[in-house]
Motif scaffolding. Structure first.
Motif, PDB file in Angstrom:
ATOM      1  N   GLN A 111       0.827  -1.211   0.000  1.00 41.72           N
ATOM      2  CA  GLN A 111       0.000   0.000   0.000  1.00 41.72           C
ATOM      3  C   GLN A 111       0.861   1.261   0.000  1.00 41.72           C
ATOM      4  O   GLN A 111       0.526   2.255  -0.651  1.00 41.72           O
ATOM      5  CB  GLN A 111      -0.933  -0.010   1.212  1.00 41.72           C
TER       6      GLN A 111
ATOM      7  N   ILE B 192       3.894   1.601  -1.286  1.00 37.56           N
ATOM      8  CA  ILE B 192       4.460   1.764  -2.625  1.00 37.56           C
ATOM      9  C   ILE B 192       3.399   2.283  -3.595  1.00 37.56           C
ATOM     10  O   ILE B 192       3.658   3.178  -4.411  1.00 37.56           O
ATOM     11  CB  ILE B 192       5.068   0.439  -3.119  1.00 37.56           C
ATOM     12  N   ALA B 193       2.203   1.741  -3.499  1.00 34.80           N
ATOM     13  CA  ALA B 193       1.116   2.191  -4.373  1.00 34.80           C
ATOM     14  C   ALA B 193       0.789   3.658  -4.126  1.00 34.80           C
ATOM     15  O   ALA B 193       0.461   4.405  -5.061  1.00 34.80           O
ATOM     16  CB  ALA B 193      -0.119   1.320  -4.149  1.00 34.80           C
TER      17      ALA B 193
ATOM     18  N   LYS C 221       4.172   5.882  -5.156  1.00 38.16           N
ATOM     19  CA  LYS C 221       4.451   5.776  -6.598  1.00 38.16           C
ATOM     20  C   LYS C 221       5.898   6.111  -6.984  1.00 38.16           C
ATOM     21  O   LYS C 221       6.151   7.026  -7.786  1.00 38.16           O
ATOM     22  CB  LYS C 221       3.481   6.656  -7.392  1.00 38.16           C
TER      23      LYS C 221
ATOM     24  N   ASP D 213       9.445   5.794  -8.965  1.00 36.26           N
ATOM     25  CA  ASP D 213       9.757   5.403 -10.338  1.00 36.26           C
ATOM     26  C   ASP D 213      10.584   4.129 -10.399  1.00 36.26           C
ATOM     27  O   ASP D 213      10.478   3.352 -11.344  1.00 36.26           O
ATOM     28  CB  ASP D 213      10.539   6.531 -11.031  1.00 36.26           C
TER      29      ASP D 213
ATOM     30  N   GLN E 149       4.309  -4.929  -8.380  1.00 41.05           N
ATOM     31  CA  GLN E 149       3.955  -4.456  -9.715  1.00 41.05           C
ATOM     32  C   GLN E 149       2.448  -4.476  -9.932  1.00 41.05           C
ATOM     33  O   GLN E 149       1.907  -3.617 -10.635  1.00 41.05           O
ATOM     34  CB  GLN E 149       4.656  -5.311 -10.771  1.00 41.05           C
TER      35      GLN E 149
ATOM     36  N   GLN F 261       0.314  -3.706  -7.785  1.00 42.46           N
ATOM     37  CA  GLN F 261      -0.203  -2.519  -7.111  1.00 42.46           C
ATOM     38  C   GLN F 261       0.264  -1.222  -7.772  1.00 42.46           C
ATOM     39  O   GLN F 261      -0.440  -0.216  -7.770  1.00 42.46           O
ATOM     40  CB  GLN F 261       0.246  -2.519  -5.641  1.00 42.46           C
ATOM     41  N   HIS F 262       1.464  -1.256  -8.351  1.00 40.23           N
ATOM     42  CA  HIS F 262       2.060  -0.047  -8.945  1.00 40.23           C
ATOM     43  C   HIS F 262       2.792  -0.457 -10.233  1.00 40.23           C
ATOM     44  O   HIS F 262       4.018  -0.617 -10.253  1.00 40.23           O
ATOM     45  CB  HIS F 262       3.020   0.596  -7.943  1.00 40.23           C
TER      46      HIS F 262
ATOM     47  N   GLU G  40       3.581   1.045 -13.007  1.00 42.14           N
ATOM     48  CA  GLU G  40       4.347   2.008 -13.800  1.00 42.14           C
ATOM     49  C   GLU G  40       5.837   2.020 -13.471  1.00 42.14           C
ATOM     50  O   GLU G  40       6.634   2.595 -14.220  1.00 42.14           O
ATOM     51  CB  GLU G  40       3.795   3.426 -13.596  1.00 42.14           C
ATOM     52  N   ALA G  41       6.240   1.408 -12.379  1.00 42.49           N
ATOM     53  CA  ALA G  41       7.625   1.501 -11.925  1.00 42.49           C
ATOM     54  C   ALA G  41       8.542   0.490 -12.616  1.00 42.49           C
ATOM     55  O   ALA G  41       8.096  -0.488 -13.218  1.00 42.49           O
ATOM     56  CB  ALA G  41       7.698   1.291 -10.410  1.00 42.49           C
TER      57      ALA G  41
END
Length: 232
Positions: A140, A142-143, A146, A148, A167, A169-170, A172-173
């Motif tokens: 949560q 990290i989400a 956000k 990079d 990944q 959860q997020h 784009e990184a």
């Protein structure tokens, strides 16, 4: 550039670190260091993670296999160097998140990074001793923050499984598994001298320093046999 399958494991035949960095910055995903052991012992689960991400050669066995497949210019890219090259190239524009190692080591890592890369945005960090009940809070965080770039130093395949959940959860990184790289970076673990690295003998130096690794290194003989007989 397209990856090449080695025992069902997709490995990119990168010819330089710069080529890998250019590809990764254009196609964010999970960076996975691939060596003979990961190729030989691949499971459906580890293959799925590597093949959906960016597998690169971090072992002389993987390099030898790709050269036999017709890629003479492929090189070995050490993961413990790569993460610092990524930071050096992007620290003025991209943020990072660090996970792994002992509490004192991760703190030393953060302090050293902040000293060497002034202005580096560290969105968060925590040690690698993550209990099951702690993981959801980490995901949560990290989400929410956000970052990079997310670097996870926990050893395989645990770090790959965790990065896969991160990944989700997020997405784009850029994620990279680092094994014991934080310990090397902070001087808690000695890396092989440059001569051994330059002559592609880092695995042999580690074996001399840690004879118990012979149980893992013995699999290299099987890998070489399968390679020579064109079964990889």
């Amino acid at each position: 550039m397209s990856p090449i399958l080695l025992n069902g494991v997709a490995v990119y035949p990168f010819r330089s670190t710069e080529e890998l960095l250019d590809h990764t910055l254009q196609h964010p995903g999970i960076l996975v260091a691939v060596n003979a052991e990961k190729i030989l012992h691949a499971t459906d689960e580890t293959r799925a993670i590597i093949n959906s991400g960016i597998g690169y050669c971090d072992g002389i066995g993987a390099v030898m296999a790709l050269k036999r497949k017709g890629y003479p210019d492929v090189i070995k890219i050490a993961g413990c160097d790569l993460w610092l090259e990524i930071i050096a190239r992007t620290y003025t524009s991209k943020s990072i998140y660090l996970v792994g190692a002992k509490p004192e080591v991760i703190k030393e890592t953060v302090t050293k990074l902040q000293h060497e890369y002034p202005g580096l945005q560290i969105r968060g960090y925590r040690d690698g001793y993550i209990k099951k009940e702690d993981e959801n809070a980490l995901l949560q965080d990290i989400a929410a923050k956000k970052p990079d770039l997310v670097f996870v130093a926990m050893g395989s395949p645990r770090q790959e499984y965790l990065m896969q959940r991160m990944q989700q959860q997020h997405p784009e990184a850029i994620y990279q598994g680092l094994g014991g790289s934080f310990d090397v970076y902070t001087g808690h673990v000695e890396r092989a001298p440059q001569w051994w690295i330059d002559h592609k003998l880092e695995f042999a130096y580690r074996l001399l320093k840690q004879p118990t690794r012979i149980k893992r290194q013995i699999h290299l003989i099987r890998f070489l046999f399968l390679l020579i007989t064109n079964r990889i």
